[in-house]
Design a protein around this motif. Sequence first.
Motif, PDB file in Angstrom:
ATOM      1  N   UNK A 176      -5.563  -1.370  -1.593  1.00 18.84           N
ATOM      2  CA  UNK A 176      -4.587  -0.589  -2.346  1.00 18.84           C
ATOM      3  C   UNK A 176      -5.307   0.398  -3.246  1.00 18.84           C
ATOM      4  N   UNK A 177      -4.700   0.809  -4.332  1.00 14.76           N
ATOM      5  CA  UNK A 177      -5.300   1.790  -5.232  1.00 14.76           C
ATOM      6  C   UNK A 177      -5.432   1.199  -6.635  1.00 14.76           C
ATOM      7  N   UNK A 178      -6.548   1.488  -7.262  1.00 12.96           N
ATOM      8  CA  UNK A 178      -6.744   1.082  -8.645  1.00 12.96           C
ATOM      9  C   UNK A 178      -7.150  -0.367  -8.827  1.00 12.96           C
ATOM     10  N   UNK A 179      -7.464  -1.087  -7.745  1.00 12.47           N
ATOM     11  CA  UNK A 179      -7.890  -2.478  -7.859  1.00 12.47           C
ATOM     12  C   UNK A 179      -9.312  -2.552  -8.368  1.00 12.47           C
ATOM     13  N   UNK A 180      -9.583  -3.473  -9.285  1.00 10.80           N
ATOM     14  CA  UNK A 180     -10.927  -3.646  -9.839  1.00 10.80           C
ATOM     15  C   UNK A 180     -11.902  -4.062  -8.733  1.00 10.80           C
ATOM     16  N   UNK A 181     -13.127  -3.519  -8.796  1.00 11.30           N
ATOM     17  CA  UNK A 181     -14.120  -3.811  -7.766  1.00 11.30           C
ATOM     18  C   UNK A 181     -14.498  -5.283  -7.724  1.00 11.30           C
ATOM     19  N   UNK A 182     -14.365  -5.984  -8.859  1.00 10.45           N
ATOM     20  CA  UNK A 182     -14.740  -7.397  -8.902  1.00 10.45           C
ATOM     21  C   UNK A 182     -13.553  -8.340  -8.677  1.00 10.45           C
ATOM     22  N   UNK A 184     -10.542 -10.477  -6.737  1.00 12.31           N
ATOM     23  CA  UNK A 184     -10.503 -11.272  -5.501  1.00 12.31           C
ATOM     24  C   UNK A 184      -9.988 -10.441  -4.330  1.00 12.31           C
ATOM     25  N   UNK A 185      -8.975  -9.622  -4.598  1.00 18.37           N
ATOM     26  CA  UNK A 185      -8.401  -8.786  -3.552  1.00 18.37           C
ATOM     27  C   UNK A 185      -9.439  -7.809  -3.007  1.00 18.37           C
ATOM     28  N   UNK A 188     -12.019  -9.580  -0.744  1.00 13.29           N
ATOM     29  CA  UNK A 188     -11.458  -9.815   0.601  1.00 13.29           C
ATOM     30  C   UNK A 188     -11.458  -8.515   1.409  1.00 13.29           C
ATOM     31  N   UNK A 189     -11.090  -7.416   0.746  1.00  8.37           N
ATOM     32  CA  UNK A 189     -11.074  -6.115   1.434  1.00  8.37           C
ATOM     33  C   UNK A 189     -12.473  -5.709   1.872  1.00  8.37           C
ATOM     34  N   UNK A 190     -13.472  -5.965   1.014  1.00 14.25           N
ATOM     35  CA  UNK A 190     -14.866  -5.640   1.347  1.00 14.25           C
ATOM     36  C   UNK A 190     -15.333  -6.458   2.542  1.00 14.25           C
ATOM     37  N   UNK A 191     -14.989  -7.743   2.562  1.00 16.68           N
ATOM     38  CA  UNK A 191     -15.409  -8.608   3.670  1.00 16.68           C
ATOM     39  C   UNK A 191     -14.809  -8.129   4.993  1.00 16.68           C
ATOM     40  N   UNK A 192     -13.535  -7.763   4.978  1.00 17.66           N
ATOM     41  CA  UNK A 192     -12.878  -7.256   6.188  1.00 17.66           C
ATOM     42  C   UNK A 192     -13.496  -5.934   6.634  1.00 17.66           C
ATOM     43  N   UNK A 193     -13.740  -5.044   5.671  1.00 18.36           N
ATOM     44  CA  UNK A 193     -14.356  -3.758   5.980  1.00 18.36           C
ATOM     45  C   UNK A 193     -15.726  -3.945   6.626  1.00 18.36           C
ATOM     46  N   UNK A 194     -16.530  -4.853   6.061  1.00 14.59           N
ATOM     47  CA  UNK A 194     -17.882  -5.082   6.563  1.00 14.59           C
ATOM     48  C   UNK A 194     -17.854  -5.642   7.977  1.00 14.59           C
TER      49      UNK A 194
END
Length: 478
Positions: A176-182, A184-185, A188-194
């Motif tokens: 989404x937009x504006x979610x903090x980099x640290x 949980x959401x 999860x997004x980083x893991x899926x992207x990777x």
Amino acid sequence: MHTGLSKKEIFFYSGSIFLGILLIAFVTPHLGLYFKDASGTKTLNTHLLLFMLTATAICYVLHFRKMALWIVGVKLKKGSTGTTRWIMDDVIAYAALFIQGTAAAAWIVAAASFAFQVYLLSDALIHRFQTGKKLKEKDEKLPPFPVGQILYAFTNPFNKIIMLVPAGLFYEFINGHGTELCSNRNIIAVACMLLIYFSIACILSSVTIVLRQRRPISDLNSIFMDHYSEITTYILMLCPLGLLIALMYTKEPIGLILLFIPVIAMHKAMKNIEIVFNEYKEFLYSLAYAIDARDHYTYGHSERVARYSAAIAGYMKLPAKQVEDIEKAGKIHDLGKIIIPDNILHKPGKLDDDEYSIMKTHINTLKIHFEDKKRLSEALPIEIASSHHERFDGKGYIIGKKGSDIPLGGRILCVADVFDALTTDRPYRKGMAPEIALSYIKDGSGTHFDPQIVDIFDRMCRDGIIKKLMNESPEQTY
């Protein structure tokens, strides 16, 4: 126009470029390079532009200085080896994606990669021009320009887009937009992207290997296991590093300076490991040369076997990497003779049964020496080198492999080794004429030697290739 590429390669590389262009065109409207102020005037986003130019320059330097994550001695299929370099521009790509979005990240890494390919092409053209001038003075001509390699090289920037855009869009969809980099959401997004990024990268690389090495598509799975299974952890660590850079950039940009020292230190450490590793391999080649030099009768034997073997492999149009490995195997194939006593090694006559049993141990010595040296044994074609005394009918040593169970390189080495032994002087006989040695090898077709290799060697002899190689200087080349 000759490109040096197969039709499948041309289709695949052209398709990659076309798909890359479509993807970059799709995300570019979301780049945000311009914004409208309160009055509705379109204004250049100088902050984003400066960020992209700086990041692109950093990526270019990483390519130019070969700043990479070096994984030494990765095992490849069929005894071939290589050193995997995963250029660290992935770190910048991840950081840019987290900070400025998918479009900016795609443009940054693609532009840097494209600029680097332009540099390499310019450098190659300058070198070709200089070489052409020298050859013209000697009334010689340059070989055809490898047009296909340009298409292959310039696929890289578009492959970056193909890898990054789908992964980035999926990340933005989940995050989404504006979610903090640290948050949980975001994790999860980083893991899926990777997962998406790495999967696409492995598929593109594996298909490229299939096409470049003319291997069946069924080899895709084994290619992945051989190339990437052992280095996955090292590659995945680049993403957290990119996330760390993004965090520092958003919280305290000046702190990014602190990352330079550990990153450079890591690169230098791994680079030094590879240097030491390669120097040890060169030492082994020199040692093999010294073993040949123990007796003037065998002087240059390993070099000639390597030369013949590489020529046979090249004549068969094997992949360049496989030809290189077969040549390396030729250089070290008699390395185990270091333990053989001189009275046996230089005996002016036929060996008795006990002496022959001792002589055969030079193959075991080669294998045993590398048993507990995993990375080195993966980087040197030990399996090929230690199979040069196997026979096509299974009556060879040390294992007694038969037919196609013997590595192709070993079957090639067997012909080259016997031919050189027959055509060079020994204490107990004079070297045979090449024609007589060839006749002996043809008589052993299907029993001692692989019929396919014998047929190819026969054609090479008739074409004058082997005779030319025999006349080359026996100087040390390694």
